[in-house]
Motif scaffolding. Structure first.
Motif, PDB file in Angstrom:
ATOM      1  N   ASN A 142      44.375  35.875  31.120  1.00 16.81           N
ATOM      2  CA  ASN A 142      44.241  36.948  32.363  1.00 16.81           C
ATOM      3  C   ASN A 142      44.266  38.412  31.948  1.00 16.81           C
ATOM      4  OD1 ASN A 142      43.155  35.217  34.035  1.00 16.81           O
ATOM      5  ND2 ASN A 142      44.926  35.040  35.275  1.00 16.81           N
ATOM      6  N   TYR A 144      43.827  41.066  33.770  1.00 14.63           N
ATOM      7  CA  TYR A 144      44.234  41.735  34.886  1.00 14.63           C
ATOM      8  C   TYR A 144      44.696  40.436  35.800  1.00 14.63           C
ATOM      9  CZ  TYR A 144      41.979  45.496  32.972  1.00 14.63           C
ATOM     10  OH  TYR A 144      41.478  46.779  32.203  1.00 14.63           O
ATOM     11  N   TRP A 146      43.667  39.277  38.356  1.00 15.65           N
ATOM     12  CA  TRP A 146      42.594  38.463  38.825  1.00 15.65           C
ATOM     13  C   TRP A 146      41.555  37.963  37.758  1.00 15.65           C
ATOM     14  CZ3 TRP A 146      43.161  43.514  39.444  1.00 15.65           C
ATOM     15  CH2 TRP A 146      42.396  44.578  38.717  1.00 15.65           C
ATOM     16  N   ARG A 153      39.023  46.517  42.697  1.00 20.24           N
ATOM     17  CA  ARG A 153      40.415  45.718  42.791  1.00 20.24           C
ATOM     18  C   ARG A 153      41.577  46.273  42.461  1.00 20.24           C
ATOM     19  NH1 ARG A 153      39.108  39.319  41.957  1.00 20.24           N
ATOM     20  NH2 ARG A 153      37.042  39.269  42.634  1.00 20.24           N
ATOM     21  N   ALA A 172      41.776  41.758  47.019  1.00 22.89           N
ATOM     22  CA  ALA A 172      40.833  41.166  45.992  1.00 22.89           C
ATOM     23  C   ALA A 172      41.500  41.391  44.743  1.00 22.89           C
ATOM     24  CB  ALA A 172      39.408  41.858  45.790  1.00 22.89           C
ATOM     25  N   GLY A 173      42.632  42.204  44.329  1.00 24.32           N
ATOM     26  CA  GLY A 173      43.281  42.363  43.314  1.00 24.32           C
ATOM     27  C   GLY A 173      44.673  41.676  43.047  1.00 24.32           C
ATOM     28  N   GLN A 174      44.939  40.601  43.841  1.00 27.52           N
ATOM     29  CA  GLN A 174      46.120  39.965  44.111  1.00 27.52           C
ATOM     30  C   GLN A 174      46.111  38.984  42.756  1.00 27.52           C
ATOM     31  OE1 GLN A 174      46.852  37.756  47.565  1.00 27.52           O
ATOM     32  NE2 GLN A 174      44.882  36.561  47.557  1.00 27.52           N
ATOM     33  N   SER A 175      47.321  38.558  42.397  1.00 23.68           N
ATOM     34  CA  SER A 175      47.554  37.424  41.388  1.00 23.68           C
ATOM     35  C   SER A 175      47.441  36.206  41.951  1.00 23.68           C
ATOM     36  CB  SER A 175      48.978  37.611  40.913  1.00 23.68           C
ATOM     37  OG  SER A 175      49.934  37.005  41.658  1.00 23.68           O
ATOM     38  N   ALA A 176      47.430  35.107  41.209  1.00 21.97           N
ATOM     39  CA  ALA A 176      47.257  33.729  41.611  1.00 21.97           C
ATOM     40  C   ALA A 176      48.256  33.393  42.779  1.00 21.97           C
ATOM     41  CB  ALA A 176      47.263  32.772  40.305  1.00 21.97           C
TER      42      ALA A 176
END
Length: 250
Positions: A142, A144, A146, A153, A172-176
């Motif tokens: 990754n 980024y 996401w 994002r 929408a830019g959060q991590s998993a």
């Protein structure tokens, strides 16, 4: 900016006035830093690699609302910073739900010591390899949080906002694992030195790592693996911090 304030968990204070930190569990893994190794290590191994054990990280950077009690508490800023160093805190120009900025690495470390006493368990700044593990969600591919770059994002230069924003405005830019603002908005202080990453002790003038980019910088600076550095006593209006803990007590 609603009349009742921002009531999202992890943004403000608990009912007892203690900063309300929402923790997210991050899996362990192996992290390689974007730093050129030297000598025999470079010939044998290439970029330095760090093993990361599972940990927890805060959902957001520390906000203005969460920084303010530290400045006001007799056992906070006055005892840990003003008396030993003769410093005064920089005024916070942002809204309560925006990241606290204009604070040094030394002040961020003092905040973590103060909050550890209030929470009853230790918190600290993450090392840069822990921060990178959180940003990538444990997936080294990754670029980024996401995955590959996508507009909208993150609050980087490309957003054209041209300013700091409240935390969590780019879901929408959060991590998993659901951690927000790991790309853009503000750089975040890390525990370790830049030139000698394994050194994490306090003291000295060695530059400390900051990660994540900010609203001023273009997207490449917001990559999960991008390294930047700042003098530990410097203050900038696009540098803040978030916290690490081993196993929070809920």
């Amino acid at each position: 900016m609603l009349p009742e304030g921002d009531r999202r968990p992890g943004v403000g204070l608990r009912a007892d006035g203690v900063p309300d930190i929402v923790w997210h569990a991050i899996p362990g893994g192996e992290v390689r830093l974007e730093i050129e190794a030297k000598g025999l290590w470079k010939r044998l191994c290439g970029r330095p690699s760090f093993r990361v054990e599972p940990f927890h990280i805060a959902r957001y950077p520390v906000t203005v609302a969460q920084w303010r009690p530290f400045v006001a508490a007799p056992d906070g800023y006055d005892a840990l910073v003003r008396q030993p160093l003769g410093w005064d805190p920089a005024p916070q120009r942002g809204h309560d739900n925006q990241p606290a900025t204009l604070l040094t690495w030394i002040e961020a470390m003092a905040y973590c010591r103060w909050l550890s006493g209030l929470l009853g368990y230790p918190v600290r700044l993450p090392t840069e390899w822990e921060w990178q593990q959180a940003a990538s969600g444990g997936e080294p591919a990754n670029d980024y949080p996401w995955g590959d770059w996508q507009e909208g994002r993150a609050n980087t230069y490309e957003s054209r906002l041209g300013r700091l924003t409240a935390v969590g405005l780019h879901p929408a830019g959060q991590s998993a694992q659901g951690v927000l603002d790991l790309a853009g908005n503000v750089w975040e202080w890390c525990l370790n030195e830049s030139e000698a990453p394994k050194k994490v002790a306090e003291g000295g003038d060695a530059r400390r790592v900051v990660r994540g980019g900010s609203w001023i910088y273009v997207r490449d600076f917001a990559r999960c693996a991008y390294r930047h550095h700042v003098h530990p006593g410097a203050r900038f209006d696009d540098v803040g911090f978030r916290m690490w803990c081993d196993s929070p007590i809920f």
